[in-house]
Design a protein around this motif. Sequence first.
Motif, PDB file in Angstrom:
ATOM      1  N   GLN A 210       6.098  10.826   9.235  1.00 22.43           N
ATOM      2  CA  GLN A 210       7.224  10.738   8.307  1.00 22.43           C
ATOM      3  C   GLN A 210       8.277   9.760   8.808  1.00 22.43           C
ATOM      4  O   GLN A 210       8.926   9.095   8.002  1.00 22.43           O
ATOM      5  CB  GLN A 210       7.831  12.123   8.085  1.00 22.43           C
ATOM      6  N   SER A 211       8.443   9.659  10.131  1.00 17.70           N
ATOM      7  CA  SER A 211       9.440   8.714  10.649  1.00 17.70           C
ATOM      8  C   SER A 211       9.012   7.270  10.386  1.00 17.70           C
ATOM      9  O   SER A 211       9.845   6.429  10.046  1.00 17.70           O
ATOM     10  CB  SER A 211       9.718   8.959  12.130  1.00 17.70           C
ATOM     11  N   THR A 212       7.717   6.979  10.509  1.00 17.32           N
ATOM     12  CA  THR A 212       7.227   5.631  10.190  1.00 17.32           C
ATOM     13  C   THR A 212       7.424   5.345   8.707  1.00 17.32           C
ATOM     14  O   THR A 212       7.872   4.255   8.331  1.00 17.32           O
ATOM     15  CB  THR A 212       5.739   5.499  10.573  1.00 17.32           C
ATOM     16  N   LEU A 213       7.108   6.331   7.870  1.00 16.00           N
ATOM     17  CA  LEU A 213       7.326   6.174   6.434  1.00 16.00           C
ATOM     18  C   LEU A 213       8.800   5.940   6.142  1.00 16.00           C
ATOM     19  O   LEU A 213       9.152   5.072   5.346  1.00 16.00           O
ATOM     20  CB  LEU A 213       6.830   7.402   5.672  1.00 16.00           C
ATOM     21  N   SER A 214       9.662   6.696   6.787  1.00 15.20           N
ATOM     22  CA  SER A 214      11.096   6.590   6.556  1.00 15.20           C
ATOM     23  C   SER A 214      11.619   5.182   6.855  1.00 15.20           C
ATOM     24  O   SER A 214      12.419   4.637   6.093  1.00 15.20           O
ATOM     25  CB  SER A 214      11.838   7.621   7.404  1.00 15.20           C
ATOM     26  N   ILE A 215      11.148   4.593   7.939  1.00 18.28           N
ATOM     27  CA  ILE A 215      11.584   3.235   8.319  1.00 18.28           C
ATOM     28  C   ILE A 215      11.176   2.228   7.249  1.00 18.28           C
ATOM     29  O   ILE A 215      11.995   1.422   6.796  1.00 18.28           O
ATOM     30  CB  ILE A 215      10.985   2.853   9.692  1.00 18.28           C
ATOM     31  N   THR A 216       9.914   2.290   6.824  1.00 13.29           N
ATOM     32  CA  THR A 216       9.434   1.347   5.812  1.00 13.29           C
ATOM     33  C   THR A 216      10.081   1.634   4.459  1.00 13.29           C
ATOM     34  O   THR A 216      10.436   0.699   3.729  1.00 13.29           O
ATOM     35  CB  THR A 216       7.901   1.409   5.707  1.00 13.29           C
TER      36      THR A 216
ATOM     37  N   ASP B 143       4.174  14.241   1.679  1.00 11.61           N
ATOM     38  CA  ASP B 143       2.887  13.996   1.026  1.00 11.61           C
ATOM     39  C   ASP B 143       2.497  12.517   1.045  1.00 11.61           C
ATOM     40  O   ASP B 143       1.332  12.180   1.234  1.00 11.61           O
ATOM     41  CB  ASP B 143       2.902  14.513  -0.417  1.00 11.61           C
ATOM     42  N   VAL B 144       3.464  11.639   0.867  1.00 11.65           N
ATOM     43  CA  VAL B 144       3.170  10.201   0.916  1.00 11.65           C
ATOM     44  C   VAL B 144       2.769   9.802   2.337  1.00 11.65           C
ATOM     45  O   VAL B 144       1.807   9.056   2.533  1.00 11.65           O
ATOM     46  CB  VAL B 144       4.360   9.364   0.403  1.00 11.65           C
ATOM     47  N   ALA B 145       3.475  10.310   3.339  1.00  9.27           N
ATOM     48  CA  ALA B 145       3.129  10.023   4.736  1.00  9.27           C
ATOM     49  C   ALA B 145       1.716  10.507   5.043  1.00  9.27           C
ATOM     50  O   ALA B 145       0.924   9.801   5.683  1.00  9.27           O
ATOM     51  CB  ALA B 145       4.136  10.660   5.684  1.00  9.27           C
ATOM     52  N   LYS B 146       1.392  11.701   4.579  1.00  7.52           N
ATOM     53  CA  LYS B 146       0.057  12.265   4.804  1.00  7.52           C
ATOM     54  C   LYS B 146      -1.007  11.403   4.129  1.00  7.52           C
ATOM     55  O   LYS B 146      -2.060  11.125   4.708  1.00  7.52           O
ATOM     56  CB  LYS B 146       0.010  13.690   4.260  1.00  7.52           C
ATOM     57  N   ALA B 147      -0.753  10.959   2.914  1.00  9.09           N
ATOM     58  CA  ALA B 147      -1.713  10.123   2.187  1.00  9.09           C
ATOM     59  C   ALA B 147      -1.943   8.783   2.884  1.00  9.09           C
ATOM     60  O   ALA B 147      -3.040   8.227   2.822  1.00  9.09           O
ATOM     61  CB  ALA B 147      -1.232   9.893   0.758  1.00  9.09           C
ATOM     62  N   LEU B 148      -0.905   8.279   3.565  1.00  8.18           N
ATOM     63  CA  LEU B 148      -1.021   7.012   4.287  1.00  8.18           C
ATOM     64  C   LEU B 148      -1.504   7.202   5.722  1.00  8.18           C
ATOM     65  O   LEU B 148      -1.741   6.226   6.429  1.00  8.18           O
ATOM     66  CB  LEU B 148       0.334   6.287   4.301  1.00  8.18           C
TER      67      LEU B 148
ATOM     68  N   HIS C 253       0.826  -1.209   0.000  1.00  5.39           N
ATOM     69  CA  HIS C 253       0.000   0.000   0.000  1.00  5.39           C
ATOM     70  C   HIS C 253       0.863   1.263   0.000  1.00  5.39           C
ATOM     71  O   HIS C 253       0.487   2.269  -0.606  1.00  5.39           O
ATOM     72  CB  HIS C 253      -0.978  -0.016   1.174  1.00  5.39           C
ATOM     73  N   LEU C 254       2.018   1.207   0.629  1.00  7.11           N
ATOM     74  CA  LEU C 254       2.952   2.340   0.570  1.00  7.11           C
ATOM     75  C   LEU C 254       3.413   2.547  -0.872  1.00  7.11           C
ATOM     76  O   LEU C 254       3.402   3.674  -1.376  1.00  7.11           O
ATOM     77  CB  LEU C 254       4.144   2.092   1.492  1.00  7.11           C
ATOM     78  N   LEU C 255       3.797   1.478  -1.550  1.00  7.99           N
ATOM     79  CA  LEU C 255       4.213   1.588  -2.948  1.00  7.99           C
ATOM     80  C   LEU C 255       3.090   2.149  -3.809  1.00  7.99           C
ATOM     81  O   LEU C 255       3.317   2.978  -4.695  1.00  7.99           O
ATOM     82  CB  LEU C 255       4.647   0.220  -3.491  1.00  7.99           C
TER      83      LEU C 255
END
Length: 149
Positions: free
Chosen positions: A64-70, A55-60, A40-42
Amino acid sequence: MDEMKETLNHILVNLFNRILVIEEDYLRNNGISLTIHEVHLLDKVRESETKTMSDVAKALNITQSTLSITAKRLIKKGYLIRERDLEDKRIFRLNISEKALESLNQHDIFHKDMINGFLKDIDVKDQKYLLKSLNSLVNFFDKHYKTEY
């Protein structure tokens, strides 16, 4: 809660949980070794106009730190590409790789099959009513539970 509401609640909760499990199993059985959250991130990166981390973090609806890890994990696996913006060096943009496109194609097939299978025995009039009902649920969540979806 009356019986109809209890039944509807049970169906919605069960459906949400089952779709995620079934979707991940489907992907795994088709050679995709990613979690459903990674896929779903992809998908959100693919849909994003700006492809920025924020923007991707907001959409999910994640930090941003959680997004960065994944994202780091997906970069190591070869599914994501992280590039510094050419004009503003403070900004990083995410892009999906060819390997990610293969996974997303399987993901798209699952969703297409799910929707086609679900709608095949429902006449057009009932499909329109179903769509109206589901939109009502989305609107309820939008009004009462602030998210960025």
